[in-house]
Design a protein around this motif. Structure first.
Motif, PDB file in Angstrom:
ATOM      1  N   ALA A   1      36.906  29.542  39.738  1.00 16.75           N
ATOM      2  CA  ALA A   1      37.729  30.178  38.812  1.00 16.75           C
ATOM      3  C   ALA A   1      38.767  31.165  39.259  1.00 16.75           C
ATOM      4  O   ALA A   1      39.720  31.204  39.138  1.00 16.75           O
ATOM      5  N   ILE A   2      37.890  31.791  40.312  1.00 14.76           N
ATOM      6  CA  ILE A   2      38.929  32.984  41.109  1.00 14.76           C
ATOM      7  C   ILE A   2      40.006  32.182  41.877  1.00 14.76           C
ATOM      8  O   ILE A   2      41.140  32.648  41.702  1.00 14.76           O
ATOM      9  N   ILE A   3      39.513  31.222  42.636  1.00 20.44           N
ATOM     10  CA  ILE A   3      40.531  30.503  43.314  1.00 20.44           C
ATOM     11  C   ILE A   3      41.718  29.921  42.762  1.00 20.44           C
ATOM     12  O   ILE A   3      42.696  29.846  43.071  1.00 20.44           O
ATOM     13  N   ALA A   4      41.362  29.149  41.436  1.00 24.28           N
ATOM     14  CA  ALA A   4      42.223  28.491  40.623  1.00 24.28           C
ATOM     15  C   ALA A   4      43.180  29.706  40.125  1.00 24.28           C
ATOM     16  O   ALA A   4      44.589  29.475  40.108  1.00 24.28           O
ATOM     17  N   ASN A   5      42.770  30.998  39.647  1.00 17.22           N
ATOM     18  CA  ASN A   5      43.721  32.022  39.309  1.00 17.22           C
ATOM     19  C   ASN A   5      44.470  32.400  40.285  1.00 17.22           C
ATOM     20  O   ASN A   5      45.768  32.423  40.339  1.00 17.22           O
ATOM     21  N   ASP A   6      43.929  32.361  41.512  1.00 18.60           N
ATOM     22  CA  ASP A   6      44.864  32.971  42.634  1.00 18.60           C
ATOM     23  C   ASP A   6      46.005  31.890  43.101  1.00 18.60           C
ATOM     24  O   ASP A   6      46.955  32.193  43.345  1.00 18.60           O
ATOM     25  N   GLN A   7      45.473  30.519  43.187  1.00 20.14           N
ATOM     26  CA  GLN A   7      46.527  29.607  43.488  1.00 20.14           C
ATOM     27  C   GLN A   7      47.616  29.403  42.571  1.00 20.14           C
ATOM     28  O   GLN A   7      48.773  29.230  42.742  1.00 20.14           O
ATOM     29  N   ARG A   8      47.282  29.608  41.075  1.00 18.92           N
ATOM     30  CA  ARG A   8      48.221  29.723  40.206  1.00 18.92           C
ATOM     31  C   ARG A   8      49.537  30.883  40.302  1.00 18.92           C
ATOM     32  O   ARG A   8      50.513  30.518  40.313  1.00 18.92           O
ATOM     33  N   ILE A   9      48.769  32.012  40.774  1.00 23.12           N
ATOM     34  CA  ILE A   9      49.749  32.987  40.857  1.00 23.12           C
ATOM     35  C   ILE A   9      50.687  32.762  42.174  1.00 23.12           C
ATOM     36  O   ILE A   9      51.678  33.270  42.099  1.00 23.12           O
ATOM     37  N   ILE A  10      49.907  32.391  43.085  1.00 26.01           N
ATOM     38  CA  ILE A  10      50.738  32.176  44.573  1.00 26.01           C
ATOM     39  C   ILE A  10      51.862  31.043  44.324  1.00 26.01           C
ATOM     40  O   ILE A  10      52.915  31.168  44.688  1.00 26.01           O
ATOM     41  N   ALA A  11      51.523  29.990  43.349  1.00 22.89           N
ATOM     42  CA  ALA A  11      52.200  28.887  43.218  1.00 22.89           C
ATOM     43  C   ALA A  11      53.500  29.260  42.279  1.00 22.89           C
ATOM     44  O   ALA A  11      54.608  28.918  42.510  1.00 22.89           O
ATOM     45  N   THR A  12      53.259  30.004  41.191  1.00 18.56           N
ATOM     46  CA  THR A  12      54.228  30.378  40.453  1.00 18.56           C
ATOM     47  C   THR A  12      55.100  31.502  40.756  1.00 18.56           C
ATOM     48  O   THR A  12      56.160  31.844  40.350  1.00 18.56           O
TER      49      THR A  12
END
Length: 115
Positions: free
Chosen positions: A55-66
């Motif tokens: 869940a943390i990784i998904a949040n981080d990757q979304r923020i980095i991608a967007t």
């Protein structure tokens, strides 16, 4: 010194999710010494909580991608029990404006959620 004086967890990660910096409050909250966390991904140091790491990784990757900052709620099992954190996370950019990672500050909101 400034981040270590802060009462809230403050951290920085690179694009791959490797922890670059974690202040004292972060290390206390997660119950791991710096050598267990720095230079490692969430999946590595949260190996005993894989669903939380995902869940943390998904949040981080979304923020980095967007490239867009967000406030997200994340749960962790800590040395003082199950905790809920409100994490303000933002892309970390280099001098050219490229996203090279993520920075964040978290606040333990467990008591507020219980109320």
């Amino acid at each position: 010194a400034i981040t270590d004086a802060a009462p809230d967890p403050i951290f920085a990660k690179d694009r791959s999710g490797t922890m670059l910096m974690a202040n004292r409050a972060t290390l206390w909250a997660i119950g791991h010494p710096a050598e267990d966390v720095l230079g490692k991904s969430d999946a590595e140091w949260l190996h005993d909580q894989p669903e939380r790491a995902e869940a943390i990784i998904a949040n981080d990757q979304r923020i980095i991608a967007t490239g867009v900052a967000e406030v997200v709620e994340e749960r962790l099992h800590t040395p003082v029990g199950e905790r809920i954190f409100s994490a303000s996370k933002a892309p970390l950019r280099n001098s050219a404006g490229e996203v090279v990672g993520l920075v964040g500050i978290s606040r333990d909101v467990t008591a507020q959620r219980a109320a």
